[in-house]
Enzyme design. Structure first.
Site, short mmCIF file in Angstrom:
data_model
loop_
_atom_site.label_atom_id
_atom_site.label_comp_id
_atom_site.label_asym_id
_atom_site.label_seq_id
_atom_site.Cartn_x
_atom_site.Cartn_y
_atom_site.Cartn_z
N GLY A 1 15.46 -38.21 4.49
CA GLY A 1 14.90 -39.40 3.83
C GLY A 1 13.59 -39.84 4.47
N PRO A 2 13.27 -41.13 4.25
CG PRO A 2 13.40 -43.42 3.89
CD PRO A 2 14.04 -42.13 3.49
CB ALA B 1 9.68 -38.34 12.16
CB CYS C 1 -0.37 -4.71 8.62
SG CYS C 1 0.69 -3.30 8.21
CB ALA D 1 17.43 -50.12 -7.26
CD GLU E 1 -1.31 -2.34 2.11
OE1 GLU E 1 -2.08 -2.95 2.86
OE2 GLU E 1 -0.09 -2.63 1.99
#
Length: 347
Positions: A276-277, A282, A83, A170, A59
């Site tokens: 990773g996984p 988690a 704001c 793999a 603005e």
């Protein structure tokens, strides 16, 4: 305050304000906001957008392009409710009132506790206020910042690339490259829109990733997210992440909420998780994932190297359902974006 009932000219101006706002940085603590100032006859008087923390808000940026008194009687069309607080800059509500703006139109209410109340302040000063114009469109575009603001923690995107049967590597552990170059380029562009990129220490020790955001040619993109490693195993002194141009942080990862809180305090509003996984699982178990980004390659690998581990789901009735945001082809691969449904109540 008036209800959302945007006429076509206001909607056109709001669409333009959104376009302007998205020029600003997506990775800072501040939202991407755009503003269009319209004259009494509907003509565009000035445009503005926010360029990052410490710079004028949208603005004020638009108002600065007019001579003194040039905004008197104007309509300010803004993507986010102005704001009403003083931070690195002053309240936009006060700036609009001082400029003599007659009407303010916004798309999305600002529900962050430190900044809301702008619409009420404007209305109290006699400014006509209309909210909700193109709200859905703007909310979709600002979903990362809005979600982070409402939750009080960074928005978390969990990303992985897998085969059609959900394998990320793999049987021998090789994973380069499951997906094609177009998907990898897209990942780097998305890294550059985040404030931090997270991996587990297992990924750091196994792959020594740079975790930088790069062009297809390998050059660094202008913005680099903070590199963050989570886990109790020590990171070697010569690890690539320790030389990350955006900075490096490490946490033991036992309290994921505390990690996100620490990053929030540093101004991070979007965390991009790449593995990773163990880490991905988690975060999913803890309910801290706001978006899943999956790149599916048209290959089948078999074996047990799955994208996620045990999530504590015992039956299909307990499955965690998400809303599909998009599914599209990118090169030879498929990119899927899904998010859990979250409801936020307005004050």
């Amino acid at each position: 305050m008036s209800d959302a009932s945007g006429t076509a000219p206001l909607e056109r101006a709001m669409a333009r304000a959104l376009e302007l706002g998205l020029r600003g940085p997506a990775w800072t603590r501040n939202p991407q906001v755009g503003c269009v100032l319209l004259g009494p006859d509907g003509s565009v008087l000035a445009e503005g957008w926010h360029r990052g923390a410490g710079t004028p808000h949208a603005e004020v940026d638009a108002l600065s392009k007019l001579p003194e008194g040039g905004a008197r009687g104007a309509t300010a069309v803004v993507t986010l409710e102005p704001c009403n607080h003083t931070g690195l800059t002053g309240p936009c509500s006060e700036a609009l009132i001082a400029a003599g703006v007659a009407r303010v139109v916004y798309a999305v209410p600002d529900l962050s506790p430190q900044a809301d109340g702008g619409a009420e302040r404007l209305a109290a000063a006699g400014v006509e206020v209309i909210g909700g114009v193109l709200r859905g469109l703007v909310e979709d575009a600002l979903v990362v910042w809005l979600t982070a603001s409402r939750l009080g923690r960074p928005f978390v995107t969990a990303k992985w690339a897998s085969s059609l049967d959900g394998r990320i590597a793999a049987a021998d552990g090789t994973s380069k490259w499951i997906t094609g170059p177009d998907a990898r380029t897209d990942v780097h562009l998305r890294r550059a829109q985040a404030g931090a990129i997270l991996v587990g220490t297992g990924t750091v020790l196994a792959d020594d990733p740079a975790l930088t955001a790069r062009t297809e040619a390998g050059d660094l993109l202008p913005h680099q997210p903070i590199a963050v490693a989570l886990g109790e195993r020590p990171i070697p002194e010569d690890a690539a992440v320790r030389r990350h141009p955006g900075g490096f942080r490490s946490f033991d990862g036992r309290d994921l909420g505390a990690v996100l809180a620490a990053l929030w305090d540093e101004g991070v509003r979007h965390v991009f998780v790449e593995g990773g996984p163990t880490l991905e699982s988690a975060l999913l178990r803890a309910g801290l994932v706001d978006e899943v980004l999956v790149y599916l390659a048209p290959v089948v690998l078999g074996g047990g190297r799955l994208a996620t581990g045990d999530l504590g789901i015992g039956s299909i009735a307990d499955a965690r359902h998400m809303e599909l945001v998009s599914a599209d082809t990118i090169g030879a691969d498929v990119r899927i974006v899904a998010r859990p449904r979250r409801e936020f109540e307005e004050d």
